[in-house]
Scaffold this motif. Structure first.
Motif, PDB file in Angstrom:
ATOM      1  N   THR A   1      72.875  -4.968  91.308  1.00 14.66           N
ATOM      2  CA  THR A   1      71.862  -3.952  90.986  1.00 14.66           C
ATOM      3  C   THR A   1      72.045  -2.697  91.834  1.00 14.66           C
TER       4      THR A   1
ATOM      5  N   ARG B   1      60.900   4.119  91.149  1.00 21.04           N
ATOM      6  CA  ARG B   1      60.812   3.793  89.729  1.00 21.04           C
ATOM      7  C   ARG B   1      61.513   2.494  89.364  1.00 21.04           C
ATOM      8  N   TYR B   2      62.668   2.225  89.991  1.00 18.94           N
ATOM      9  CA  TYR B   2      63.468   1.077  89.568  1.00 18.94           C
ATOM     10  C   TYR B   2      63.660   0.014  90.645  1.00 18.94           C
TER      11      TYR B   2
ATOM     12  N   ASN C   1      67.783   5.917  79.729  1.00 20.17           N
ATOM     13  CA  ASN C   1      67.125   4.610  79.756  1.00 20.17           C
ATOM     14  C   ASN C   1      67.755   3.688  80.790  1.00 20.17           C
ATOM     15  N   MET C   2      66.883   3.100  81.587  1.00 24.79           N
ATOM     16  CA  MET C   2      67.319   2.145  82.605  1.00 24.79           C
ATOM     17  C   MET C   2      66.160   1.196  82.867  1.00 24.79           C
ATOM     18  N   HIS C   3      66.475  -0.046  83.144  1.00 25.77           N
ATOM     19  CA  HIS C   3      65.417  -1.005  83.459  1.00 25.77           C
ATOM     20  C   HIS C   3      65.667  -1.595  84.842  1.00 25.77           C
ATOM     21  N   ARG C   4      64.613  -2.099  85.433  1.00 25.54           N
ATOM     22  CA  ARG C   4      64.768  -2.763  86.728  1.00 25.54           C
ATOM     23  C   ARG C   4      65.711  -3.948  86.572  1.00 25.54           C
TER      24      ARG C   4
ATOM     25  N   THR D   1      74.776   1.164  81.676  1.00 29.22           N
ATOM     26  CA  THR D   1      73.584   1.912  82.081  1.00 29.22           C
ATOM     27  C   THR D   1      73.970   3.177  82.841  1.00 29.22           C
TER      28      THR D   1
ATOM     29  N   ALA E   1      69.004  -3.556  86.185  1.00 32.08           N
ATOM     30  CA  ALA E   1      70.201  -3.156  85.432  1.00 32.08           C
ATOM     31  C   ALA E   1      71.452  -3.423  86.272  1.00 32.08           C
TER      32      ALA E   1
END
Length: 286
Positions: free
Chosen positions: A37, A124-125, A85-88, A68, A90
């Motif tokens: 990550t 944010r992430y 777009n990105m998610h925790r 990503t 990634a």
């Protein structure tokens, strides 16, 4: 068995073989790289933008490092806006950093900008580990980020940094302030220490204490098109990074790139550089 049935069976087997083969290849391709990550931030050079980072980023995507990629726009006053777009959680996310003021010569501002981007990524992430890649003036963001945050345990941990065509020891062309000029007659000793230092380099020597001991692996890439220069920055200036970070680094490695594509503004679109980046930042150790 009827011919039509045989033909259908063969066709199905071919499709299944292709699917399985593709899945195996995809798995083998992805297994070449760490699954982490840790976010990797790219910083562009002076007078440029995130578009200069696209070649390196696309090479990483094509190799299978990550899917990503987001962009962080930074205004002149340091406000950060994220795009994409990105998610925790990634895997191997990449952040293309884009400065509104791409000719900022107040190097402390570069440290401020980079700090604000990293803070936003953490908030944010949940990013708590980072890599940083800089080209030309973009390398200043890395050094000045570490001058601010190298000993700050509340900030994400820098694991790896890649410096490309850095002008740490100064520049030789006309029209720049004296504190950014490469001193005449500058030479490096065996530890990369310049015999003469401009005011900015003297300020950067604080990195010798700011970097945590044994934490950051450093790859320093510079181009030589002849006469020990990339056509814009002397190799001696790029290699003076050694004195700033090597004594504290987990590892310090230099890579000289030669040929016409080793020219200063071509290094970020150089396949040898792409391969070195991917191997250094993401390839699994055997």
């Amino acid at each position: 068995m009827k011919k039509s049935t045989i033909g259908t069976t063969i066709a199905i087997l071919i499709v299944l073989t292709a699917i399985i083969g593709g899945a195996v290849y995809h798995t083998q391709k992805n297994n070449r790289f760490v699954h982490s990550t840790t976010a990797t931030l790219f910083f562009h050079g002076g007078g440029s933008s995130y578009r200069a980072e696209t070649g390196m980023v696309n090479a990483a995507k094509k190799a299978g490092v990550t899917n990503t990629v987001i962009r962080a726009d930074v205004t002149n006053n340091g406000k950060v806006t994220l795009h994409g777009n990105m998610h925790r959680g990634a895997i191997n996310p990449i952040v293309e950093v884009n400065y509104e003021n791409n000719r900022q010569l107040n190097f402390n501002k570069h440290g401020e900008y980079a700090t604000n981007v990293v803070k936003m990524l953490k908030k944010r992430y949940g990013i708590n580990k980072i890599n940083m890649v800089g080209h030309s003036l973009g390398n200043i963001s890395i050094i000045y980020y570490m001058l601010r945050n190298g000993q700050n345990k509340d900030m994400p941990k820098l694991e790896k940094q890649v410096d490309i065509a850095g002008h740490f020891g100064g520049l030789t062309f006309d029209g720049i302030p004296d504190d950014l000029k490469q001193p005449a007659g500058m030479k490096l000793d065996s530890n990369g220490k310049p015999n003469y230092m401009n005011a900015t380099y003297k300020q950067m020597t604080a990195a010798r204490k700011a970097y945590p001991k044994g934490q950051v692996a450093v790859l320093n890439i510079y181009g030589d098109i002849g006469n020990h220069t990339d056509g814009r920055v002397d190799n001696i200036s790029s290699r003076s990074l050694q004195y700033l970070v090597a004594s504290r680094a987990k590892s310090y490695t230099e890579l000289k790139v030669t040929g016409k594509n080793a020219q200063h503004s071509k290094l970020h679109d150089n396949k040898q550089v792409d391969q070195a980046l991917i191997k250094f930042l993401w390839q699994r150790k055997k």
